[in-house]
Enzyme design. Structure first.
Site, mmCIF file in Angstrom:
data_model
loop_
_atom_site.group_PDB
_atom_site.id
_atom_site.type_symbol
_atom_site.label_atom_id
_atom_site.label_comp_id
_atom_site.label_asym_id
_atom_site.label_seq_id
_atom_site.Cartn_x
_atom_site.Cartn_y
_atom_site.Cartn_z
ATOM 1 N N ASP A 78 -11.415 2.290 3.354
ATOM 2 C CA ASP A 78 -11.726 0.861 3.191
ATOM 3 C C ASP A 78 -13.237 0.651 3.034
ATOM 4 O O ASP A 78 -13.680 -0.431 2.660
ATOM 5 C CB ASP A 78 -11.271 0.077 4.440
ATOM 6 C CG ASP A 78 -9.897 -0.556 4.266
ATOM 7 O OD1 ASP A 78 -9.504 -0.804 3.109
ATOM 8 O OD2 ASP A 78 -9.225 -0.820 5.279
ATOM 9 N N GLN A 124 -4.985 -1.833 9.278
ATOM 10 C CA GLN A 124 -4.822 -3.154 8.661
ATOM 11 C C GLN A 124 -5.432 -4.236 9.559
ATOM 12 O O GLN A 124 -5.091 -4.341 10.723
ATOM 13 C CB GLN A 124 -3.325 -3.420 8.421
ATOM 14 C CG GLN A 124 -3.033 -4.689 7.654
ATOM 15 C CD GLN A 124 -3.562 -4.658 6.222
ATOM 16 O OE1 GLN A 124 -3.382 -3.686 5.504
ATOM 17 N NE2 GLN A 124 -4.244 -5.720 5.820
ATOM 18 N N LYS A 128 0.843 -1.204 0.000
ATOM 19 C CA LYS A 128 0.000 0.000 0.000
ATOM 20 C C LYS A 128 0.877 1.253 0.000
ATOM 21 O O LYS A 128 0.598 2.223 -0.710
ATOM 22 C CB LYS A 128 -0.955 -0.022 1.208
ATOM 23 C CG LYS A 128 -2.079 -1.040 1.012
ATOM 24 C CD LYS A 128 -2.873 -1.359 2.256
ATOM 25 C CE LYS A 128 -3.821 -2.524 1.950
ATOM 26 N NZ LYS A 128 -4.554 -3.013 3.125
#
Ligand code: NDP
Length: 283
Positions: A119, A96, A52
């Site tokens: 997200d 994460q 990322k």
């Protein structure tokens, strides 16, 4: 023989578009920023976070990594998210997953400002997706849709079957196919006649998390097969949920693993971060 939909190619195109838009934003003095939080030292999470960060650098975003020790408390993590929520240079915040067991994932997701939730896991964003009025789409299902669109595959009126009902992949995937007017069936571990249900699919999405779960007898001739799974086979080799060698000759389109849905997920994260920066700058 199926046509391969290359996630490498489609994602490169998405990233190139994001990069171009990022350059236009820079000319206005705006540089999108993504904060990535990682708690503990799970090796798979470390690889994802590194990828990322690399993608951010490639498209021209600022990225900040917050690597917290395994024993970080809920309060400390929530406090960090609070700081990032009010930090103007940060447009997107990503924590994460999975988190260490002592942390409450739901509470952590809820703490992220919906406007920075790139997200799209926050209940407010999930609700917005449900009613079709959203800013961000969850990255993996959005990536699958982008792959479908890249080949001009029509979803409207098609029998779409999604295997898996997780909040991250299966459920939003089904919703996105429904938004495109597919006739959608969601399968899970309690589904009866799974083989027959799958074999009726024009578009089959596998998000099960079991190596080579989808066998040739579960696939209709000419079906479009999208494989979300990331697994290791008996030899430790990376593989999807679909038995690629057996299914590929029957399908009309198929995504490989690796090089399929995986790279799309990160490209869509870049797209969401760009969108967040635009919204936060009222563009
Ligand atoms: P989950 O474990 O959360 O969900 C798996 C789903 O599969 C569940 O709904 C489960 O049903 C269903 N399932 C399990 N066994 C069976 C079975 N025998 N028959 C039918 N359905 C079954 O996984 P995720 O959704 O998070 O991930 C799925 C896969 O996708 C994993 O391999 C993961 O690594 C990968 N992934 C890939 C990403 C990418 O970027 N390419 C991103 C995210 C995930 P039930 O609900 O009844 O338990």
């Amino acid at each position: 023989m199926a046509k391969l939909i290359s996630g490498k190619e489609v994602s490169a195109k998405v990233r190139a578009e994001v990069k171009e838009e990022c350059e236009a934003l820079k000319a206005k003095g705006i540089r999108p920023g993504l904060a990535v939080i990682i708690v503990g030292d799970d090796p798979a999470s470390r690889v994802y976070v590194n990828n990322k960060k690399k993608a951010c650098a490639e498209v021209g975003f600022v990225s900040e990594e917050y690597a917290l020790p395994e024993q970080t408390s809920q309060e400390e993590l929530i406090a960090l998210i609070g700081e990032l929520n009010s930090k103007p240079e940060i447009n997107g915040i990503l924590c994460q997953l999975p988190l260490p067991k002592h942390l409450d994932e739901k509470a952590v997701i809820n703490a992220i400002s919906p406007m920075k939730d790139v997200d799209a896991f926050h209940p407010s964003n999930v609700g917005r997706i449900m009613i079709g009025d959203y800013h961000f789409l969850p990255c993996t299902p959005a990536g699958v849709m982008e792959m479908i669109k890249s080949e001009g595959i029509e979803v409207a009126g098609k029998n779409c079957v999604v295997i898996g009902r997780s909040n991250i992949v299966g459920k939003p995937m089904a919703m996105l196919l429904l938004h495109e007017n597919g006739t959608v069936t969601i399968c899970h571990s309690k589904t009866k006649n799974l083989k027959e249900v799958c074999a009726a699919a024009d578009i089959l999405v596998a998000a099960v998390g079991r190596p080579k779960f989808v066998t040739a007898d579960m696939v209709k001739d000419g079906a479009v097969v999208l494989d979300v799974g990331i697994n290791r086979d008996e030899n430790g080799k990376l593989c999807g949920d679909v038995d690629f060698a057996a299914v590929e000759p029957k399908a009309s389109y198929i995504t490989p693993v690796p090089g399929g849905v995986g790279p799309m997920t990160i490209a869509m994260l870049m797209k969401n971060t760009l969108m967040a920066a635009k919204i936060q700058n009222e563009l």
